[in-house]
Design a protein around this motif. Sequence first.
Motif, PDB file in Angstrom:
ATOM      1  N   HIS A 144       0.832  -1.198   0.000  1.00 42.25           N
ATOM      2  CA  HIS A 144       0.000   0.000   0.000  1.00 42.25           C
ATOM      3  C   HIS A 144       0.869   1.252   0.000  1.00 42.25           C
ATOM      4  O   HIS A 144       1.938   1.278   0.608  1.00 42.25           O
ATOM      5  N   ASP A 185      -6.126   2.708   0.848  1.00 44.79           N
ATOM      6  CA  ASP A 185      -6.094   1.328   0.362  1.00 44.79           C
ATOM      7  C   ASP A 185      -6.666   0.372   1.401  1.00 44.79           C
ATOM      8  O   ASP A 185      -7.318  -0.623   1.052  1.00 44.79           O
ATOM      9  N   TYR A 186      -6.406   0.638   2.687  1.00 43.70           N
ATOM     10  CA  TYR A 186      -6.971  -0.210   3.740  1.00 43.70           C
ATOM     11  C   TYR A 186      -8.495  -0.207   3.677  1.00 43.70           C
ATOM     12  O   TYR A 186      -9.147  -1.258   3.773  1.00 43.70           O
ATOM     13  N   ASN A 217     -10.436   0.631   1.080  1.00 42.38           N
ATOM     14  CA  ASN A 217     -10.898   0.031  -0.172  1.00 42.38           C
ATOM     15  C   ASN A 217     -10.864  -1.495  -0.105  1.00 42.38           C
ATOM     16  O   ASN A 217     -11.725  -2.164  -0.698  1.00 42.38           O
ATOM     17  N   ASP A 218      -9.888  -2.043   0.605  1.00 41.49           N
ATOM     18  CA  ASP A 218      -9.792  -3.498   0.739  1.00 41.49           C
ATOM     19  C   ASP A 218     -10.863  -4.043   1.675  1.00 41.49           C
ATOM     20  O   ASP A 218     -11.562  -5.012   1.350  1.00 41.49           O
ATOM     21  N   ILE A 219     -11.018  -3.425   2.835  1.00 47.37           N
ATOM     22  CA  ILE A 219     -11.863  -4.019   3.869  1.00 47.37           C
ATOM     23  C   ILE A 219     -13.346  -3.877   3.566  1.00 47.37           C
ATOM     24  O   ILE A 219     -14.158  -4.710   3.981  1.00 47.37           O
ATOM     25  N   ARG A 236     -14.833  -4.422   0.913  1.00 44.66           N
ATOM     26  CA  ARG A 236     -15.280  -5.543   0.088  1.00 44.66           C
ATOM     27  C   ARG A 236     -15.438  -6.817   0.910  1.00 44.66           C
ATOM     28  O   ARG A 236     -16.164  -7.729   0.523  1.00 44.66           O
ATOM     29  N   LYS A 279      -7.319  -1.754   8.600  1.00 40.22           N
ATOM     30  CA  LYS A 279      -6.451  -2.824   8.089  1.00 40.22           C
ATOM     31  C   LYS A 279      -7.053  -4.205   8.328  1.00 40.22           C
ATOM     32  O   LYS A 279      -7.049  -5.057   7.436  1.00 40.22           O
TER      33      LYS A 279
END
Length: 504
Positions: A2, A7-8, A10-12, A14, A213
């Motif tokens: 990252h 980004d954390y 955007n990842d979580i 989903r 995260k």
Amino acid sequence: MHNNVIDYLNDIVRIKPDKVAYSDGTKAMTFADVYAISGGIGTYIAGRGFYRRPIVVFMSKSPAEVTTFLGVVSAGCYYVPIDEEMPSERIRLILDNVSSPLVIYDDTTAQIAMGFKKDDTDVISYEEICRTTRNDSVLEAIHDKAIDTDPIYIVFTSGSTGVPKGVAACHRSVIDYIEQLSEVLGFNEDTVFGNQSPLYFDACLKELYPTLKFGATDYLIPKQLFSTPYKLIEFLNDHKINTICWVVSALTMVSAFDTFDDIRPEYLHTIAFGSEVFPIKQFKIWRETLPDATFTNLYGPTEGTGMCCYYRVSRDFEDGDSIPIGRPFDNREILLIKDDDTEAKEGEEGEICIRGTSVTLGYYNDPERTAAVFTQNPLNSSYPEIIYRTGDIGRYNELGELIYISRKDYQIKHMGHRVELGEIEADVDALDVIKMSACIYDNDKKLIILYYIGDIEAADLSRLLKDKLPRYMLPGRTYKLESMPFTGNGKIDRVTLKKMYKEA
């Protein structure tokens, strides 16, 4: 890898869209809520044409404030948190320093925020912009241009001249901190944080970003609960909070008042503490109450992005002992530098200096004070390498553990905050009724002592300062003098003042 804290998120989102991310015990936001609202705020800011600019967030501690931080970052800007408990003069100095084009406020701060509006500074309500529709194409275009050395926030610490210092941190240092801290303390998706720190200090990093995260949950504990220990522990139990990272004074406030005789934390298994020396007597109470929990001492200045050293308590300590600050997190190094710019030898004391990714960008719009402490590594003459000189003195013990000794100057740690006595003096001296002032610190009783010469009685001055200084900077004792003692070279003689205080 990252390169942006978004980004954390955007990842979580989903993976756990419907899980509660942030709550204050009354209002809560899921990761889907945070994603949608922060994206809308970011879209609004970008639509105003603000990019890589400081955006002031003037809101009460809440899930909405955290989401606004993320909205600012989504727009490619960096947030500057301020709080209504700050004295108006401090807020003015901060606003003058950052020259922000936009101040975001909420219902609790609206009246004060209206006074911030200027020709080059607009003010806007969170309630108005939080309904903005997220524009993914706009936000993705901004994200594609992001690099990890872009600023993420500016938080202000005390300044010896009376002017607060704005520490600017970048995504790289924050992400590195999150990764290292999370590994050391064992955060995961089942972690339930109990946040103690105000959101205008970097201490809140320990909970805000690991929550994203891992898909954990972070409870922003209402400030008033820290004055009622029983209700505070009830809050921890009601919400099954299992991880806290608090300043020492918050922990001792619980143990010192025999709270554990009536109620105990039922779910706590991870306790981290820092910013002050933990009295061994109080530490033992916590450890005896929670024998299966892990206790970790953390150390680090704002200029080093949160904490930079840790010590997992693994042995018993006796009264009078000092719990070590241990060793640095990975990807950073602690140098002990003596006054002659050489490295301290085994057993010698030296100034604690930080090398590595965690070193922040410096003080915002303040090159002089930046140059004074963000300096070339004196142990390296081959290429440019900036270290941060903390002003703290340390040494390694016989076990190879780093021990904090004291401050190099008269900067203090008080009520969990780093305070420079010179800033208090500058604010006192600015009063018309004051001719001269000087502060010392009673480390045993944890009291700031103010001496002054002026046309006001001590009790009246104390009342006046309550409207000028934050609570953690207020003198515990105030003494009026007819004359101030000086040293031979014309400086205020603080040694004599300390003798006068002991005699009094």
